[in-house]
Design an enzyme around this catalytic site. Structure first.
Site, PDB file in Angstrom:
ATOM      1  N   LEU A  97       0.740  -1.106   0.118  1.00  0.00           N
ATOM      2  CA  LEU A  97      -0.087   0.104   0.034  1.00  0.00           C
ATOM      3  C   LEU A  97       0.773   1.222  -0.013  1.00  0.00           C
ATOM      4  O   LEU A  97       1.987   1.208   0.484  1.00  0.00           O
ATOM      5  CB  LEU A  97      -1.092   0.015   1.210  1.00  0.00           C
ATOM      6  CG  LEU A  97      -1.892  -1.237   1.203  1.00  0.00           C
ATOM      7  CD1 LEU A  97      -2.640  -1.430   2.610  1.00  0.00           C
ATOM      8  CD2 LEU A  97      -3.029  -1.020   0.137  1.00  0.00           C
ATOM      9  N   LYS A 205      14.930  -0.204   4.218  1.00  0.00           N
ATOM     10  CA  LYS A 205      14.068   0.249   2.814  1.00  0.00           C
ATOM     11  C   LYS A 205      14.251   1.644   2.780  1.00  0.00           C
ATOM     12  O   LYS A 205      14.542   2.318   1.885  1.00  0.00           O
ATOM     13  CB  LYS A 205      12.802  -0.296   2.701  1.00  0.00           C
ATOM     14  CG  LYS A 205      12.048   0.284   1.490  1.00  0.00           C
ATOM     15  CD  LYS A 205      12.858  -0.244   0.054  1.00  0.00           C
ATOM     16  CE  LYS A 205      12.154   0.765  -1.161  1.00  0.00           C
ATOM     17  NZ  LYS A 205      10.952   0.777  -1.179  1.00  0.00           N
TER      18      LYS A 205
END
Length: 335
Positions: A97, A205
């Site tokens: 998402l 990340k």
């Protein structure tokens, strides 16, 4: 894709309720016996789900746009109208998402994942996000023995489409190993890394993104200065590649612009700004000054303001091209 509102409705009749007894996570013996729920079929999720389907996993899918699931449904996937229905029908639930707010909505709303997932169930968040949502679920639902793993990815939509994503997994070792067949279906097995405990995947990340965006801004600046000073662009780039200042960005990633004028609209600059904001927030939360990263964020936000939310993630290069009045393009040699 926009998950901007909580869906405040009662779960559909017949929806399986969470089990009241704690179950151990079932071992993943093969793709054919594992049903994967996947929520978020955007530029990344669409490719990831196609590769899961190719690997033989049965899929239950959900997105704000049902039409985005048409190809998957034609291939045998089941459409679920809410995240709760996805969770109730799946052995493993994956979310992919845009923002932490969207993840929170999909997990915690009255028709969210927690309304359908069985006690002892598994949720993998592959979004570029922050640990807070998962931490809250662990704290508030500790008695349910849920297995929660964060596994953000790199590799852009091309990597998602060809099943060669890099995946950075945070969580318990046993969970990571049990879920490797799922990760292997979406990513390059040699670049699927267990980076630490829960939350480490998110942090890795964000740092990868931050450094890549910094490479982009620095490269745009250097190429623009050199070209404006009269150096041939191809000569300048080859000189940089031959020097200690070489980087993967200069050698490979920037070529989409230099060859084709492609600023990668597959990943919108609005999302890049979101990632940069999360990175700065992380720096603040751990007490590390981030002066350079903050400047890169502001350059990205200026490019977003000038070229719009849907401009590509590499659009800050265009800021410099407009400044020097020249597009940074390599001359093509015709055969």
């Amino acid at each position: 894709m926009s998950w901007s509102k909580f869906v405040l409705v009662v779960p559909a009749a017949g929806l399986a309720c969470p089990k009241t007894t704690i179950e151990k996570a079932r071992p993943m013996t093969s793709a054919s016996t594992t049903r994967v729920g996947f929520i978020g079929l955007g530029n990344m999720g669409s490719g990831m789900t196609r590769n899961l389907q190719k690997a033989g996993f049965a899929l239950v899918v959900n997105d704000i746009r049902q039409e985005s699931a048409a190809e998957l449904i034609a291939g045998g996937a089941i459409w679920a109208s809410t995240p709760a229905e996805v969770a109730a029908q799946s052995d493993v639930v994956i979310t992919m998402l845009p923002t932490p707010r969207h993840v929170d909505t999909v997990v915690n709303s009255r028709t969210g994942i927690l309304a359908g997932i069985a006690d002892g169930g598994t949720w993998i968040d592959m979004s570029t996000s922050v640990p807070e949502v998962a931490q809250r679920v662990r704290a508030e639902h500790s008695a349910r023995d849920l297995h929660i793993v964060d596994a953000p990815v790199s590799g852009m939509s091309v990597g998602a489409a060809n099943g060669m994503l890099q995946i950075f997994v945070g969580g318990e070792t046993a969970d990571v190993e049990r879920l490797r067949p799922v990760f292997n279906a979406m990513g390059d097995p040699d670049r699927i890394f267990h980076v630490g405990a829960a939350g480490a995947g998110y942090a890795v990340k964000l740092m990868i993104n931050q450094l890549w965006f910094s490479h982009l801004v620095a490269t745009a600046e250097v190429l623009s200065i050199g070209v404006k000073a009269g150096v041939d662009l191809d000569v300048l780039r080859k000189s940089l590649i031959a020097s200690p200042a070489n980087s993967n960005f200069i050698q490979n990633d920037v070529l989409s612009i230099l060859n084709d004028g492609d600023y990668d609209e597959g990943f919108a600059i609005a999302l890049a700004c979101k990632d940069l904001g999360l990175s700065i927030d992380l720096a603040r939360s751990v007490g590390v000054p981030a002066e350079l990263s903050s400047l890169v964020e502001q350059i990205y936000r200026r490019a977003r303001a000038q070229y719009g939310d849907h401009a590509g993630e590499m659009t800050p290069v265009k800021l410099y091209e407009d400044l020097i009045g020249t597009d940074l393009r390599l001359e093509r040699v015709l055969a």
